[in-house]
Structure formats: C-alpha cells, structure tokens
Write an enzyme that holds these catalytic residues in place. Sequence first.
Site, PDB file in Angstrom:
ATOM      1  N   CYS A  82       0.841  -1.195  -0.037  1.00 54.25           N
ATOM      2  CA  CYS A  82      -0.145  -0.059  -0.033  1.00 54.25           C
ATOM      3  C   CYS A  82       0.979   1.258   0.108  1.00 54.25           C
ATOM      4  O   CYS A  82       0.600   2.016  -0.970  1.00 54.25           O
ATOM      5  CB  CYS A  82      -0.845  -0.054   1.291  1.00 54.25           C
ATOM      6  N   GLU A 125       4.300   1.091   1.969  1.00 56.94           N
ATOM      7  CA  GLU A 125       5.196   0.764   2.880  1.00 56.94           C
ATOM      8  C   GLU A 125       6.773   1.188   2.287  1.00 56.94           C
ATOM      9  O   GLU A 125       7.093   0.720   1.199  1.00 56.94           O
ATOM     10  CB  GLU A 125       5.254  -0.625   3.179  1.00 56.94           C
TER      11      GLU A 125
END
Lengths: 250, 787
Positions: free
Chosen positions: B431, B433
């Site tokens: 997402c 990271e």
Amino acid sequence: MTTTGLLFDIKKFAIHDGPGIRTTVFVSGCPLTCWWCHNPECQIENGSNGENLVQRKTVSEIIKEVERDIPFYDESGGGVTFSGGEPMLQLPFLTELLLECRKRGIHTAVDTSGYAEERDFSAILENVDMFLYDLKLMDDELHQKTTGVSNKKILSNLEFLAEQGANVRIRIPLIPDITDTNENLEAIGTYLLTLKRRFPADLLPFNIFYKSKYDRLKLDNRLKNMETQSPQRIVDIRETLASSGLDVFV
Amino acid sequence: MNDRIKELRDASIAAVPKISMERATLLTEFYQNGVAEGNSVPVARAKAFAYLMDKKTVWIGENELIVGERGPAPKETPTYPEICTHTLEDFEILHNREKISFQAGEDVKQVQKETIIPVWQNRSMRKRIMDAMDDAWLEAFDAGVFTEFMEQRAPGHTVLDDKIYRKGMRDFIREINDSIDRLDFENDPDAFARREQLTAMKIAAGALIRFAQRYADYAEKLLQKEKNQDRQKELQEIASVCRRVPEHAPETFHEALQYYWFVHLGVITELNTWDSFNPGRLDRHLLPFYRKGIDDGSLTEEVARELLQAFWIKFNNQPAPPKVGVTAQESNTYTDFCLINLGGVDEKGENAVNEMTYMILDVIEEMRLLQPSSMVQISKVNPDHYLHRALKIVKTGYGQPSIFNTDAIVQEMLRQGKTFEDARNGGASGCVETGAFGKESYILTGYFNLVKVLEITLNNGVDPRSDKKIGLESGNPASFTSFDELYGAFEKQLHYFVDVKLKGNRIIERLWATVLPAPFLSILVDDCIARGKDYNDGGARYNTSYVQGVGLGSITDSLSAINHHVFTEKSVTLESLQNALLANFEGTECLRILLKEKTPRYGNDDDRADTITQRVFESYFAAVDGRPNTKGGHYRINLLPTTVHVYFGSVVGATPDGRKAYTPLSEGISPVQGTDRKGPTAVIRSAAKIDHLRTGGTLLNQKFTPQILETEDGIRKVGQLVRTYFKMDGHHIQFNVIDAETLKEAQKHPENYRDLIVRVAGYSDYFVDLGEDLQNEIIRRTEHADF
C-alpha cells in the site's frame, strides 16, 4: 488586531479567486443588490431557519486562520482574497487585515464591486497586491436597474486605480441578456482601452449552481429560469474582446 | 494499443478466476514420495520448489509476447496448503459468493478432501501458529484488537532492485559457491546451517533456469505447428529469449522483461508471499536496455511499448491467492499489491525521471488494469511536468497512480539506519510501505485496532462485545476526574496489547524461519547469499517488522469528544456517555448528534483535536518503535489500513465521536468519513502534524470531483497541494476522483458524504447541500466529463 468585522465564511483552497492556492474571506454587507448575486447570504443576517449567518471576528482571529495555509501560498504563489459582500464597506477592518498580511508577507487580493469612495481606495492602495474589480454594465440606467446603484463611482474609481498604477484584474460576470449583450461587451472593451493601464479581464460565465443557495435561504431568485451560455458563445465573446487588444481569460 | 494487446487485455479481463489444485497436488506428491526425507528443511524446501517448477504446466497464450503463468492458465490460482489449508466449506463459499469469487468445482473439492486435507490440515503453518499462541494473544486476536499477517500468507513485503539486470542465475550460483567456499567450519558454529541454506539457494536457482528452458521447448513445439510466418518468428524469438534468461544476464529490452517475469513466477510459486513481489523502480531498470535497443536499431518505441503492455497483462493474470476462513460478505480483492515505482531519485540523489517513466505512465493510462498497481515517487528534484502527467491519469478516475514523497521515504530509511545509497534506491510497496529494494525484508505483521483499545479502556479491561476480560484493569472510567487520567489508562492498555502482539510475533518469526524458509526468494535479496541465511531468518541486509496502526481519525475524534464534552464543556458525564455507548445511543440520539456535530475533529486543522492525534501517535510510536525482532532488526510503526478499517469497525461498539456500533472506522490517516469540512489544505495540515518521518508509511486519501482537474490551472494547483504536503514531510497522498456512481450514492446517503466539495466555474459548494436538481446536473456533467 482587536478591530472586528462581520463575515459569513472563510474558504480555504480557494482556487478561483486570484493566483495560486488562496484563502478567501467573505465579508458581510454589500451596497449593491445584483439580480445575479452569487453570495446572497452577504445581504442577510439570518438563514431561513433563523440560524445566524454572520459572524463577528477580530482581525487577530482571521489572521490566525489565514496564516495556517502560508506553506500552500508559498508553494503556489497564492495568498488571501477579501471578497464578499463588499470588503470596502468595512474599511478600518479591511485596512488592518491588509496591514497584518503585509507584515507576514502574505499576498493579498481585494475582490470589489468598485462601489466605494476614492479616498477609501487611496487609503488601502499601498497594502493591496491585487484588485479583482467587477465591471458589469456600461449603461448606467441598466446598471441602476439590475444592481441598485449607479456605475459612475465604479468607473471613476477604476480610472483612479489605473492612474495610480494599481495591479487590477477586471472581472466581467456574463449574465445572459443583461451583461453578455454584444453592445455591453463592446462598450466595456472600448472603455478598458481608454484607461491609463491595460488591465487583463476574466470572463465569469453564468452558472446555475448558485441557485441552490437561494432555495436553501428561501430567497426570491429573479433569474431562476435563466440558462447558462453555450461554450461556443463564451469562446465568441472572448474572441471579440481579445480582438480589440485586451487580454481576456475564461 | 494495437489489436494484439487489445485481444490479450480482453482475454485477461474475461478470464474467470479458478482454484487450481496443481501446486497443492505436486507439493503433496513430493513430500509423499520420500525424496525430502533425510534432507535439512531448507534443502527439502528447495527440492520441493524444483519439483513444482519442473512439473507444473507450461502455458503460452495465442499471440503472447511475454510468457509464463503461475497456474496452469491465466487466473487459475494455486493454493498453499503447507501455509493454510482450505476447508471444503471455504471452497464452497469462494465458488458461490458474488464478489471476488473463485471457481472450485466438485473435482477440485474431491482432491482437496481426499489428498490435501488429510496431509496438511494438522501440519499447516496456520495450525502451528495458532497452537503456539497463548490465551492472551488468542483472546485479543478473536476480539479484533489486532490481526496477524503471517497466519495465511508468507512473509513477503519485499521488492527487487537492479541485480537481475546485471546477473543471470548462473552468476548467482557462482556467488553461492563462493559463499560456501568461504564458510569457516572451524570457527563459525552456524557454518553447517549456512551451507544447507546456500545449497538450497543453489537448487532453487537451477530450478528457475530449467523452468525457462521448458518454456523454450514449448515455444519451439508450438512453432512446429504454427502456420503464420509472423507468429513463427515471434515464437522463435520467445524460445531464444527463454534459452538465455534467466540463466544469463539479459541483453535486450525483451529479455529484461521476460527475466523479471520468470523471477516473479518463482517467488509467487515458492510461497504465497504478502504484497506480491514486484520489479520496483522499473523505469530505471529498463532504461539502459531501451536506450541500447534504440541506439543500435534493434528496438523501436512501438515494440518497447507493446512489450511493456504485454508485461502489464501478465500481472493481471495472477489474482491474489484466496484466504481460508472466508465469509461470503467479506470485502476482499483480487489485487496482490504489486506496486510499480516510477521517478524519484538515483543513488546520488539526482532526478531519476527519464523517457521510460513517461512511456510507463502512458502504459498505465492506456491499460487501465486492476494489476499491477502503480505509483509515482515525487522528489523535490523531479519536474512538475512529470507530476502533472501523473495527475492527468489520476483525473481519469482510475485511482492510480498514487503519489509518494521520495524525500520523506529517504529520510524514513535513514532514521532506521540504512545507507544513503540503499535509501535512495528504495521506494514504497504494497500500500504505502517504505523499503530498501532488493535489500530489505520489511514485514507487516498485523493491523492494530487503536479504537478497540479505547473501548476496552472505557470498560476497565472488558470487551463489551463478549463480556470477557481481555485487557488490564486500568480503572473504572466513572472515577476519572481528568482527561489525562483517562488517557493514562488508555496508554496502559495500549502498551499491554502491543506487548501481547510482539510476543506472538517473535514466536511466529521463528516458526517461519525454521519451518518454511524461502531459498528462492533468498537469492534475490542482499545479503542472504553473503550471510548464508534465509530471507525468513534475517538473511536480508535490513529486517524491519511493522505493526500497522488503524483508526487514527476515529481514535482522535473519540478522545477529543471525551475531552471536549466531558472534561471541558462538562455537558455530559463519562458514566452517562459510557451507558449511551453500550446502548448504541438507543434513546440518546440527541447526545449522539451533539457528539457528532460539536466535537473538535481531526482533519480540520483544529489544534484542539490535532494535539490529541499527536499524542496518540507518540504513545503508539513509543510502544512499538525500536523493540528488537528475532531477525536482527526492529519493530516499527506505520499507519495504513488496506480495508481492515471495515473489519475493525465491525468489532467495535458505538464510540464517543457519535459513530454507531459496528460501522467502519476511519482509514489510514484520513479524517473520519465526512467530517473534514474545511477543505484539502486543512486536511493536509492536520495530517502533517504527526511525524511521518518516524513511520514506515502513512496513507492519506482525498476525494475530488473531476471538474477540479479539468483545466491545466486546476492540475497545477492540485500539484502545488501535493508539493506543499510533501514539503511538510507527508509520506503519501492518493486522490480518488469521484465518479457519477459515487455522487448518486452521496445523494442517497448524504450523511456519509458531507465533506464532498463540488467546484464549478468559480463557485463551489458541498454536494450534499445542493438541491436535488442541481445534484442531478452535476451527476450528469460528471458522467459526461470527457477524459
């Protein structure tokens, strides 16, 4: 910083009220009563349910709010726009706001109908970075009929600002069959060319979206059956004005 | 796109996801035929991997250019019974549910029942994990205080760097042999373990070479039968590419893409790694091959574009493997979170945007596929033209690319102790990271429900949903006389549940390291070969474990409501508020409206709320950051939800911010849905008040109608909004351009869309405040917006 004024809204991420990302402060009260007014709440104190639409705020409260978005102004070349209503109506309040913005390096724009005293413009001139100046109708009779006031002061103040070398953008609201007639637009074009400075002009096409405000405030809307101009008509108007030598934007 | 790509794309979209039993059957066969016996765990795992790669079906679609599938055909999705074993009921639900379904017919269920379940049901990683967890962990897990990432999928969360474009599998085998030669049996107590690990990597590297050779053989076989001369040439080319890569380093653009794709298939066949592996900084990796091809005349822009498009379609053919314990209603996704990175900086910190960046952006815009996902890294040294190009794709309402702050990402990594070079060559994946590509294992270990912790605090350690005491006795809230006292109790519970989570994590890390090592993935991540250590056992240069906080908006608003109404305004007592919450505001709707409308809320640049956000952030950071994991790395925080804010909401009763029981929490670091009323600059100011640089990623979503991006001026101003957020060290922002369907939904449920601003020709208003006829007018305009 303790001077107070009346306003009805502070809008952030305003992207149509001057250059860059801006915060627009909408002050209350206006000497004009335009049939097509987009912010009718500036004219009244209470909404249809009796809610108070006007807030009294100090300069310091407003500056505190405006300052928060300085990083956005810096990045985008934006700043604060005082709109309304007619900000010139609350001159001491406006003057102090402008001064405080100047101290902080915040770019300022004053969105005005031009209907004020020349000495008032003269008083704030040095602390205003830009005027957004409405020019509606050249025919004074029609101006009086649809806005409630004569255009004489408006024109003479504009001439004054031109002489003083102020930074002005002309705003022409295109109201179907009232301001958007060829006759009026040609007159505006001719007039602007006579000024000491060549000001750029923004055309503000009529849009029906403000109608809901009238419904919500339960106000009588004179133009409720009016339709928006065709995109082609806007292009034609722009070209007509541009061909006379003006910088015209939509 | 040309006709071929259009056909391949249509076929990919039309392909129906199915469960394939091939992998599960082959794996079971391997372990039952006894070959694994007598081998160390890593060597046995490597041999199992080789068995899969040697035996699984090879598939080349009509007119394909990039070849290779994970399953026997596109979207035929394997299961990983050694990790989690599906029940027959799981298959039944997956087969029948309306959304995110997978076909699983009687034949599939029969194999599962007769061959797979008996062997794996009691040996799966999931079973081992659940057996190893203590009561405190299990109770908190069941209550929805946290989730556990590794109970169904393998530690993945890593992205490739540039190494495969420089080295073939032969070169890796040479490096592995060198590493074995350097082992010091006289002095290193782990030398034997290292040798087993390295031997396993070598077996896995050989397996990938053979897998590609099988594709070459198959292409040649198809060539014999092919009548069309153009296609014959293509099949010949495919065969020769597969003969060269991955055995050798690639030399052409086509070889570079095909090599990556074989590596991708190897990683996702070995294990069902989380956040599926991806090539990372693709524009940088491909640039030398592109320039070389153009310069020597062997490649044209059209061919490069077509190959990239064909490559894109391969990602879309691989849905995320389905979970076990599924429910029919569960919101899920086929997306496997391959996040291609563009732009950013090179290792010297200079602008890395190049002509491939723009070509890939064109491909993203044209392909409009669910997978792969894409993002643009925006550094202060990247040109506005590039940001504006990305925003023009965002405008089309496809939710991609998402926008990341390279300069923040680099600083986040430096704080964690990475080198400048590794940080600048990294990016974001999954997402949002942050990771050092090709050098880091950055594992998300589970979401953490900050709001549930407050609910338990307000009930003195009891979960009101089950009436079980699962937390500490932190005091009867009715007795609290100040907000600080309440906050102190919340902080105690927070630390307690973080402890429970980390204790579980440490056990789970060891289980993966010892039971299911990943020798193939280990080849690809530095310094597993040099250290002779597995990816799952701390072999990577950096080993970071994250616990992802969820519900920052909801927790802020809930605490702010208590602070404001109970302790500042004193308009309600904590006791009566607590009773109202337990009754889900039944009979106290007036109180609920007061809480909902009159609470200072996060997302409005209101310091009364935002200081609480900062306080929660600091408490959560202090509870997690810097604590050691078992792989030589540390625990860190990030703030992202994927879709878990829905699940986490479903286990939390009514909250003090006026939220009704079991409804979704806020997502990421976005404000509670519909409560940001001061526009995007205020949201950004609030969001920037937490210290993004001490996280490994935060997620901020913003809604816009397409009209705002209609003009060049609008795009420029939204670009400036992004630049300002990034100047304030914001990590990521995603613009969801609202479509007509959403506007219709807003018309029906205005309470959820109170923040939605529509802007038209110099005038703007909240959508929900507009009259119905005008709402309809905007919906019509949005439907007809010409992209």
